[in-house]
Design a protein around this motif. Structure first.
Motif, PDB file in Angstrom:
ATOM      1  N   UNK A  59       0.715  -1.219  -0.364  1.00 23.65           N
ATOM      2  CA  UNK A  59      -0.085   0.550   0.281  1.00 23.65           C
ATOM      3  C   UNK A  59       0.955   1.244   0.079  1.00 23.65           C
ATOM      4  N   UNK A  60       2.160   1.281   0.615  1.00 28.63           N
ATOM      5  CA  UNK A  60       2.378   2.610   0.482  1.00 28.63           C
ATOM      6  C   UNK A  60       3.583   2.262  -0.718  1.00 28.63           C
ATOM      7  N   UNK A  61       4.604   1.742  -1.212  1.00 25.84           N
ATOM      8  CA  UNK A  61       5.145   1.214  -1.850  1.00 25.84           C
ATOM      9  C   UNK A  61       4.579   1.385  -3.371  1.00 25.84           C
ATOM     10  N   UNK A  62       3.397   0.507  -3.714  1.00 23.45           N
ATOM     11  CA  UNK A  62       2.279   0.579  -4.276  1.00 23.45           C
ATOM     12  C   UNK A  62       3.077  -0.646  -5.622  1.00 23.45           C
ATOM     13  N   UNK A  63       3.839  -1.233  -4.754  1.00 27.90           N
ATOM     14  CA  UNK A  63       4.295  -2.854  -5.436  1.00 27.90           C
ATOM     15  C   UNK A  63       5.049  -3.565  -4.508  1.00 27.90           C
ATOM     16  N   UNK A  64       5.047  -5.322  -4.757  1.00 32.32           N
ATOM     17  CA  UNK A  64       5.493  -6.036  -4.312  1.00 32.32           C
ATOM     18  C   UNK A  64       7.234  -6.436  -4.702  1.00 32.32           C
ATOM     19  N   UNK A  65       8.204  -5.644  -4.579  1.00 35.53           N
ATOM     20  CA  UNK A  65       8.948  -6.100  -4.297  1.00 35.53           C
ATOM     21  C   UNK A  65      10.231  -5.019  -3.733  1.00 35.53           C
ATOM     22  N   UNK A  66       9.685  -3.935  -2.893  1.00 35.52           N
ATOM     23  CA  UNK A  66      10.998  -2.983  -2.386  1.00 35.52           C
ATOM     24  C   UNK A  66      10.338  -3.099  -0.531  1.00 35.52           C
ATOM     25  N   UNK A  67      11.521  -3.316  -0.100  1.00 33.06           N
ATOM     26  CA  UNK A  67      11.438  -3.697   1.479  1.00 33.06           C
ATOM     27  C   UNK A  67      11.331  -2.682   2.174  1.00 33.06           C
ATOM     28  N   UNK A  68      10.840  -2.864   2.971  1.00 33.08           N
ATOM     29  CA  UNK A  68      11.070  -2.296   4.849  1.00 33.08           C
ATOM     30  C   UNK A  68      11.992  -3.349   5.829  1.00 33.08           C
ATOM     31  N   UNK A  69      12.216  -2.692   6.790  1.00 29.66           N
ATOM     32  CA  UNK A  69      13.044  -3.656   7.843  1.00 29.66           C
ATOM     33  C   UNK A  69      12.087  -3.213   9.144  1.00 29.66           C
ATOM     34  N   UNK A  70      10.828  -4.145   9.468  1.00 27.03           N
ATOM     35  CA  UNK A  70      10.639  -3.386  10.959  1.00 27.03           C
ATOM     36  C   UNK A  70      11.461  -4.495  12.326  1.00 27.03           C
ATOM     37  N   UNK A  71      11.550  -3.713  13.697  1.00 24.90           N
ATOM     38  CA  UNK A  71      12.168  -4.706  14.549  1.00 24.90           C
ATOM     39  C   UNK A  71      11.810  -4.147  15.823  1.00 24.90           C
ATOM     40  N   UNK A  72      11.021  -5.741  17.049  1.00 26.54           N
ATOM     41  CA  UNK A  72      10.805  -5.072  17.754  1.00 26.54           C
ATOM     42  C   UNK A  72      11.239  -5.649  18.692  1.00 26.54           C
ATOM     43  N   UNK A  73      11.915  -5.001  19.993  1.00 26.92           N
ATOM     44  CA  UNK A  73      12.066  -4.963  21.187  1.00 26.92           C
ATOM     45  C   UNK A  73      11.677  -4.386  22.213  1.00 26.92           C
ATOM     46  N   UNK A  74      12.405  -4.376  23.492  1.00 28.76           N
ATOM     47  CA  UNK A  74      11.537  -4.120  25.308  1.00 28.76           C
ATOM     48  C   UNK A  74       9.691  -4.012  24.814  1.00 28.76           C
ATOM     49  N   UNK A  75       9.103  -2.841  25.171  1.00 28.28           N
ATOM     50  CA  UNK A  75       7.812  -3.135  25.134  1.00 28.28           C
ATOM     51  C   UNK A  75       7.172  -4.181  24.032  1.00 28.28           C
ATOM     52  N   UNK A  76       7.732  -4.170  22.463  1.00 24.78           N
ATOM     53  CA  UNK A  76       7.227  -4.400  21.669  1.00 24.78           C
ATOM     54  C   UNK A  76       7.791  -5.709  21.480  1.00 24.78           C
ATOM     55  N   UNK A  77       8.747  -6.142  22.419  1.00 20.98           N
ATOM     56  CA  UNK A  77       9.483  -7.347  21.947  1.00 20.98           C
ATOM     57  C   UNK A  77       7.926  -9.139  21.915  1.00 20.98           C
ATOM     58  N   UNK A  78       7.397  -8.485  22.924  1.00 16.53           N
ATOM     59  CA  UNK A  78       6.106  -9.529  23.011  1.00 16.53           C
ATOM     60  C   UNK A  78       5.107  -9.703  21.820  1.00 16.53           C
ATOM     61  N   UNK A  79       5.320  -8.615  21.355  1.00 15.31           N
ATOM     62  CA  UNK A  79       3.948  -8.310  20.105  1.00 15.31           C
ATOM     63  C   UNK A  79       4.750  -9.713  18.686  1.00 15.31           C
ATOM     64  N   UNK A  80       6.336  -9.187  18.865  1.00 17.70           N
ATOM     65  CA  UNK A  80       6.993  -9.600  17.833  1.00 17.70           C
ATOM     66  C   UNK A  80       6.733 -11.364  17.785  1.00 17.70           C
ATOM     67  N   UNK A  81       7.168 -11.227  19.340  1.00 21.00           N
ATOM     68  CA  UNK A  81       7.127 -13.025  19.191  1.00 21.00           C
ATOM     69  C   UNK A  81       5.626 -13.687  18.943  1.00 21.00           C
ATOM     70  N   UNK A  82       4.662 -13.042  19.614  1.00 20.99           N
ATOM     71  CA  UNK A  82       3.312 -13.578  19.233  1.00 20.99           C
ATOM     72  C   UNK A  82       3.305 -13.567  17.677  1.00 20.99           C
TER      73      UNK A  82
END
Length: 257
Positions: free
Chosen positions: A137-160
């Protein structure tokens, strides 16, 4: 004929992929997708809203606060970083590793703590769940990538989220099979929570997953396979060690687990 129609008539049949045939995976710039905390500099400068997911390289909002977007995960890795407890130190990183058998990984598993120069007790080693994702939705294609990480209070969300990916099933004939990670797009957003000091902070929210459009399957599959073929290179080049320790703390509000 509009300007847009004229452009399509000139360039529509041109295969632009040939222009970038020599571009290697390591040449790709992977911008970070970050959840804006109330104290993030982009929020203070009014370039983004608290609770928004932002492409920090472009300083552009990918998913605004209160909205839901779709992210497609391609691959993930774990990383462990021991930040220097002295924020004024010239060397902010004491050690880092992506090896689950490393001493850093074991320290994180034991929840070992250390007291910083600010007098606060914190986890000695920060554990990150890092995901390489598509944001169509952001890039308008299915090839461009982003890197997202989860740590601290977001850690359990990433694990789930990782466990939900692993448990996602596809109906194949009369049986259900596990879906490839890249085959599912997930609703992504944020919500406000309150810490024990009565302070508001944002945490990531991952909603329901849905199979990506059939017409995107071959493209996304190819991108995912290319990334996996260069997995270690991507992990090494996109370490959270490239961040400053104060940036590491603003993925979500600066609150300890």
């Amino acid at each position: 004929m509009t300007q847009e129609q004229h452009a399509l008539s000139i360039y529509g049949d041109y295969n632009r992929d040939d222009d970038f045939a020599g571009m290697r995976q390591q040449d790709l710039n992977l911008p970070r997708l970050r959840l804006m905390a109330f104290n993030h500099k982009l929020v203070k400068e009014r370039k983004a809203n608290a609770g928004a997911w932002v492409d920090t390289a472009a300083e552009a909002t990918v998913i605004d606060s209160g909205q839901v977007g779709i992210l497609i995960p391609l691959m993930f890795w774990l990383e462990w970083i021991e930040w220097n407890p002295d924020k004024a130190a010239k060397q902010p990183i004491i050690a880092r590793s992506s090896d689950p058998l490393s001493e850093l990984a074991k320290s994180a598993e034991r929840f070992e703590k250390i007291r910083g120069t600010d007098g606060k007790e914190k986890l000695k080693v920060t554990e990150y769940y890092s995901f390489l994702v598509l944001a169509p939705q952001y890039f308008g294609n299915y090839t461009d990538m982003l890197l997202v990480n989860f740590s601290k209070t977001g850690h359990k969300v990433g694990k789930a989220w990782l466990n939900r990916m692993r448990g996602f099933k596809i109906q194949e004939g009369e049986q259900k099979i596990g879906a490839p990670m890249w085959a599912v797009g997930w609703e992504f957003g944020s919500k406000v929570e309150v810490n024990d000091k009565g302070e508001d902070y944002y945490v990531p929210v991952v909603g329901s997953g849905k199979l990506i459009p059939q017409e995107a399957v071959e493209t996304v599959k190819t991108v995912a396979l290319e990334c996996k073929a260069r997995r270690q290179l991507l992990v090494d080049r996109n370490s959270n060690a490239n961040d400053k320790p104060e940036e590491e703390a603003t993925l979500v509000a600066d609150a300890d687990l």
